[in-house]
Design an enzyme around this catalytic site. Structure first.
Site, PDB file in Angstrom:
ATOM      1  N   LYS B  77      28.955 -15.082  47.275  1.00 46.52           N
ATOM      2  CA  LYS B  77      28.286 -14.665  45.929  1.00 46.52           C
ATOM      3  C   LYS B  77      26.938 -15.355  45.862  1.00 46.52           C
ATOM      4  O   LYS B  77      26.923 -16.522  46.388  1.00 46.52           O
ATOM      5  CB  LYS B  77      29.306 -15.204  44.872  1.00 46.52           C
ATOM      6  CG  LYS B  77      28.898 -14.612  43.427  1.00 46.52           C
ATOM      7  CD  LYS B  77      30.307 -14.870  42.306  1.00 46.52           C
ATOM      8  CE  LYS B  77      29.720 -14.499  41.065  1.00 46.52           C
ATOM      9  NZ  LYS B  77      30.805 -14.715  39.964  1.00 46.52           N
ATOM     10  N   SER B 152      32.069 -10.696  36.912  1.00 51.57           N
ATOM     11  CA  SER B 152      30.780 -11.037  37.669  1.00 51.57           C
ATOM     12  C   SER B 152      30.621 -10.992  39.202  1.00 51.57           C
ATOM     13  O   SER B 152      29.692 -10.526  39.669  1.00 51.57           O
ATOM     14  CB  SER B 152      30.244 -12.150  36.946  1.00 51.57           C
ATOM     15  OG  SER B 152      30.788 -13.407  37.850  1.00 51.57           O
ATOM     16  N   SER B 176      36.223 -13.307  36.389  1.00 50.40           N
ATOM     17  CA  SER B 176      35.111 -12.691  37.481  1.00 50.40           C
ATOM     18  C   SER B 176      35.553 -12.700  39.134  1.00 50.40           C
ATOM     19  O   SER B 176      34.594 -12.009  39.468  1.00 50.40           O
ATOM     20  CB  SER B 176      33.804 -13.673  37.201  1.00 50.40           C
ATOM     21  OG  SER B 176      33.301 -13.463  36.217  1.00 50.40           O
TER      22      SER B 176
END
Lengths: 95, 486, 477
Positions: B77, B152, B176
């Site tokens: 990420k 997210s 997330s």
């Protein structure tokens, strides 16, 4: 409770985010719907409840007082917006 | 149901020299090149760097120095600072930020010899549940590109679902990891707060943020967790615990397992198809020997209001460092110092981030602290206490991960409150600091994946992975990949 | 004419004498090239986290114990949020609601009158960087080497009633923090910075007047001047029918005046909240006791002991405990010679004058305490007169060797051989028959002239008492 456009301007100022009057108007409506959601917790009786700041009940670990860092300012300043003579440059600060 | 691309299978092929890390990495890079334009799961791909890391992994394997996952490439990420890689956190504010150091999680994967396939797209500063707030464009759900992947960690979930990477790292502040895992039909785990170091992970809400693995299966997640967890002296909230093998209990039978079903998670607002899939999963677990018990998490209905006080408060402070002075974006035209701050932050942050900064600044400001911040911290304890009570009568808590399946791009982006409600079931675990995971348990009538959530007691990751793994041995939801992606 | 009373409280920022910063492993050494001691944590790169320096906490514990304060066994770090380019995170990590130290007191003397000043609290926090305003094309340069240096902010109660009391308190505090080794005390380098909250009220009024805060005073002289100016200004303003507005002001040493920095209206809303990156700090009893056991004898206790053990006056005891180095020096010298009062006179007289002239600190004295003690011992045993001793002291200062070697090499020993002295006396009497006659005719002054001649002929080495004795004997024959 309800935020006014002035409230929005005040907190935008605290947060150093430039906000026009039109933006403050638009933001005000969104923030108020969020604060309506938040308001549901106001009625909860929390007398005698200790606030919970951390997920774990542990204490701060302490680091020995020793110098472990080396000079990396060249690498750090290679990604800076404005530097000169090893200093970060910002618009004139007036005291 | 171990597939050919499971981490253990890939590791076995590497160990047997059936394939090299470079070849494996190239295979995935080719797939990224082919599929990413449609999915937009990656912000940065750098084949040269990836192949160098893969070559280093091959050298380790050749030298007999390989660890269990050496040579298996994964995606990270874009919230993890990665030395020499652009690290944007999905924001214009960091559109030009090449990190000069590695996050602890990145260091661990490097030390274990797992090459990086690139940096995945995400909601800006991890604030969002649809991956539409990224400065680098929305991520599309591989099951239907008209739909969001969740957020997210939407890029991570989408790249794993589309098999552009065997696995990925994610972070979870209010859901997330779990919510995008559910919406993309993969498995994702948010560990107990403090198990994975936050050092080098760009902070959203420090007391809630926790990194974890995202992969097709629970077994994959267990192997990744073995690499990710561990004490870090650079993070004061990192816990000093003995190293454990999270895969150790995978094969244990579920006989006698007590599954808690919180009545509040099956109430109004839950999509019928999701409810049916979760019920079916409960039935499956009962077949495997589990018993169920109804529990109550009475204060969990307050989780969203509490979260939308605490997380923005911490975020408003955490994001103050983005001021255009030392790195990142600086507005091109400005007058005074104050003008530079205000323009840089107005232009560098997107709408959702600014909204949360304003909420945070407001709830902490003079005269409001007690009514908002302190009250929220007190209710946070009530929510945590509910879980403690529940774990007296059950081993693991089960429910839906999200109230529905993936929604259309743009469907909720104009209504923040509607968007926030998506994290209704995931936020309580973050507030309590408990581990939570999501695993696939079916599809809705439109062919979109449904996620099942497990919440365990502190440090019970091995038990949760055991439950998930046994479920995945009995079902094949996790093994399904979207068709039509070539 | 209304009588006014001044009310002063001080906030003192002391840089703690740790090797590394409070939340990172960067060096705290002064004077490095810009930003070369600013690590990833200090410049607040995205993702970095603070880890607390044990040394800084220990300094705060030492201070709390030294002033008899309450040490909060659980204390908490908060974030103080504001934007400034020398504050890289956009917040300062400090302690608001639960500081490490609360209470305690310091006793100071002003014009011989003792007064106890109570402390409100002392808390740990991080220092900011520095803004350099030299012209960089109209820009300001930011150096973050100082960012993250540990500070102990020490806050007094508003109990001082004059600039003299404020200076006495600040000096006592300065002595204490350097004494217990938690601060180097270097005011030029900013290691000890004073903010003064000043207000005035009519004598007899219970409520405090509105205060103005004078920021960043870095010398005791400026502290005195700034308060004196501020008090005069406030009284004049009130007597002219004006009002005092709460404000922060700066002192300009060139004009000797204070000027407005910001009014209360511009006051920040700091949005304090507990820092989620740092956990509550717990002080174990074992740790506290170990720190207590290692604390040096404190200035007040030492003053009492110096009076008792060495017979020095209260004033001398206070001067000799002005710093730990001075006190240690005195005590070593006094023990070496067994002459406390004489040692005090030498330390406060000859030595202090020489150090002052050479602009040296006691710790850099070319004459060691042991050497001074040996010198005093030679006065005591009659080897040296006071005058000869000063010559030996000069030798010691120049690094000419040890006391006895200098006496030997320079021939400074008092004459102890009475035969040699008698010979000199005989020669002097023979050459000064006139004085002898005068003495015998009753002029006592003539005796002193003869003593002087003998001392001169002996080149100062004769023992004056012995000269007196022998001369008298010879003249009476």
């Amino acid at each position: 409770m309800s935020l006014t456009p002035d409230d929005v301007k005040r907190i935008a100022r605290l947060a150093r985010i430039e906000t026009s009057d039109a933006e403050a108007q638009a933001t005000q409506a969104q923030l108020n719907s969020i604060f309506d959601l938040i308001a549901t917790m106001q009625a909860v009786d929390t007398a005698g409840i200790a606030p919970m700041a951390h997920a774990q009940e542990v204490y701060q670990r302490l680091r020995d007082d020793a110098v472990t860092e080396t000079d990396r300012h060249a690498a750090f300043q290679a990604i800076a917006p404005a530097v000169e003579n090893g200093l970060y440059l910002v618009p004139k600060v007036i005291e | 149901m171990s597939s050919e691309t499971s981490l253990s299978a890939l590791a076995a092929q590497l160990a047997a020299r059936q394939i090299s890390s470079r070849e494996l990495a190239q295979t995935y890079l080719d797939r990224i090149a082919a599929l990413n334009p449609a999915i937009n799961a990656f912000i940065t791909v750098d084949p040269e760097k990836t192949l160098l890391e893969a070559a280093a992994a091959d050298a380790l394997i050749a030298a007999g120095l390989a660890g269990p996952l050496t040579g298996v490439p994964i995606a990270h990420k874009d919230i993890f600072c990665t030395d020499g890689w652009l690290t944007t956190c999905g924001s214009k504010m960091l559109h030009n930020f090449v990190a000069p150091y590695d996050a602890h999680v990145i260091q661990r994967f490097k030390a274990a010899g797992l090459p990086s396939l690139g940096k995945t797209n995400m909601d800006e500063f991890a604030m969002g549940s649809s991956n539409e707030t990224s400065h680098f464009g929305a991520v599309k759900n591989p099951w239907n590109t008209a739909y969001v992947p969740g957020g997210s960690s939407g890029g991570a979930a989408a790249c794993v679902a589309a098999r552009m990477a065997p696995a990925a790292t994610g972070t979870d502040t209010g859901g997330s990891i779990r919510q995008p895992a559910a919406l993309c039909g993969i498995t994702g785990l948010k560990p107990t707060y403090g198990l994975v170091s936050r050092y080098g992970m760009i902070a959203f809400a420090s007391s809630l943020d926790q990194a974890g693995p995202m992969a097709p299966s629970a077994e994959d997640c267990a192997l990744l967790l073995n690499v990710m967890t561990g004490f870090d002296p650079n993070d004061s909230t990192s816990l000093e615990r003995d190293k454990e093998d999270y895969a150790r209990d995978l094969d244990k039978p579920l006989t006698g397992l007590r599954v808690g079903l919180p009545k509040e998670f099956f109430a109004e607002g839950l999509n019928n198809e999701v409810a049916a899939a979760v019920d079916a999963a409960v039935a499956e677990l009962k077949k495997l020997g589990a018993t169920t018990v109804e529990i109550s998490l009475a204060n969990s209905k307050l989780a969203i209001p509490v979260y939308y006080v605490l997380a923005p408060a911490e975020a408003s402070s955490n994001l103050s460092r983005f001021d255009g002075v030392r790195y990142g974006y600086r507005a091109p035209d400005y007058g005074s110092l104050d003008d530079m701050y205000c323009k840089t932050r107005a232009q560098g942050f997107g709408a959702e981030v600014k909204r949360r900064i304003l909420i945070g600044a407001y709830v902490l400001s003079h005269g409001y602290y007690d009514a908002y911040y302190l009250q929220a911290q007190k209710i946070r304890r009530l929510i945590a206490n509910d879980f403690s009570e529940a774990f007296k009568v059950c081993d693991v808590i089960l429910g839906p991960t999200a109230p529905g399946t993936a929604f259309r791009l743009g469907e909720k982006s104009d209504d923040p409150v509607e968007m926030y409600l998506n994290d209704l079931y995931t936020i309580p675990a973050n507030l309590a600091g408990l581990p939570g995971m999501s695993l696939p348990c079916g599809f809705d009538s439109q062919g979109l994946p449904i996620g099942l959530q497990l919440v365990g007691n502190y440090f019970s990751e091995a038990k949760m992975l055991n439950v998930a793994h046994q479920y995945q041995r009995a079902t094949d939801w996790h093994a399904r990949a979207p068709e039509g992606l070539k | 004419m209304m009588k006014w009373e001044t009310v002063i409280g001080l906030e003192v920022h002391t840089q703690l004498a740790t090797k590394s910063k409070i939340f990172s492993g960067s060096s705290t050494a002064f004077g490095a090239a810009p930003n070369t001691q600013a690590s990833a944590v200090d410049i607040a790169l995205p993702g970095v986290l603070p880890v607390l320096n044990k040394g800084a906490v220990e300094c705060a514990i030492k201070f709390g114990l030294a002033i008899g304060a309450n040490l909060n066994r659980i204390n908490v770090f908060d974030r103080k949020n504001y934007f400034y380019p020398d504050l890289p995170k956009g917040y300062q990590i400090s302690q608001l609601a639960k500081p490490i130290v609360e209470g305690g007191a310091l006793t100071v003397a002003v014009d011989g009158v003792e007064k106890t000043i109570h402390l409100t609290r002392a808390h740990m926090e991080e220092d900011a960087g520095k803004s350099l305003h030299e012209d960089f094309h109209g820009m300001t340069g930011i150096d973050l080497n100082r960012a993250g240096t540990p500070l102990l902010e020490i806050v007094s109660e508003p109990e001082m009633r004059s600039s003299a009391e404020a200076v006495a308190y600040a000096r006592a505090l300065h002595t204490l923090v350097t004494w217990i080794g938690i601060c180097d005390g270097n005011m030029q380098e900013g290691s000890f910075r004073v903010d003064a909250n000043v207000s005035v009220r009519p004598v007899g009024q219970a409520e405090f007047g509105t205060r103005r805060e004078i920021k960043n005073l870095n010398s005791f002289r400026f502290l005195q001047q700034a308060i004196d100016y501020e008090v005069r200004w406030q009284i004049e303003t009130l007597e002219d029918g004006g009002r005092i507005e709460q404000a922060t002001v700066l002192f300009d040493p060139d004009t000797g005046e204070t000027r407005m920095m910001r009014s209360k209206e511009d006051a920040h809303d700091y949005r304090y909240f507990p820092d989620p990156d740092l956990l509550p700090v717990k002080l174990d009893e074992d740790w506290i006791e170990a720190v207590r056991a290692a604390l040096p004898e404190l200035p007040a206790a030492m003053q009492a002991r110096f009076q008792r053990d060495y017979g020095v006056s209260p004033y001398d005891a206070a001067v000799l405990t002005g710093s730990r180095a001075l006190a240690d020096y005195f005590e070593t010298a006094a023990q070496a010679c067994g002459q406390g009062k004489l040692a005090a006179n030498w330390v406060m007289g000859e030595l202090a004058a020489a150090l002052n002239k050479a602009e040296l600190d006691i710790s850099a004295s070319p004459v060691s305490a042991a050497q001074l003690g040996a010198l005093i011992a030679r006065i005591q045993d009659g080897t040296l007169s006071g005058k000869l001793a000063r010559q030996v002291f000069e030798g010691l200062w120049e690094g000419a060797g040890e006391v006895d070697a200098i006496i030997e090499a320079r021939g400074l020993k008092q004459m102890s051989d009475s035969g040699e002295l008698e010979k000199i006396i005989d020669e002097v009497l023979a050459a000064n028959q006139k004085s002898v006659e005068e003495f015998r005719s009753g002029k006592e002054k003539a005796f002193n002239a003869l003593v002087g001649q003998v001392m001169k002929a002996s080149r100062g080495k004769a023992n004056p008492a012995q000269v007196n004795e022998l001369l008298k004997a010879k003249l009476q024959n």
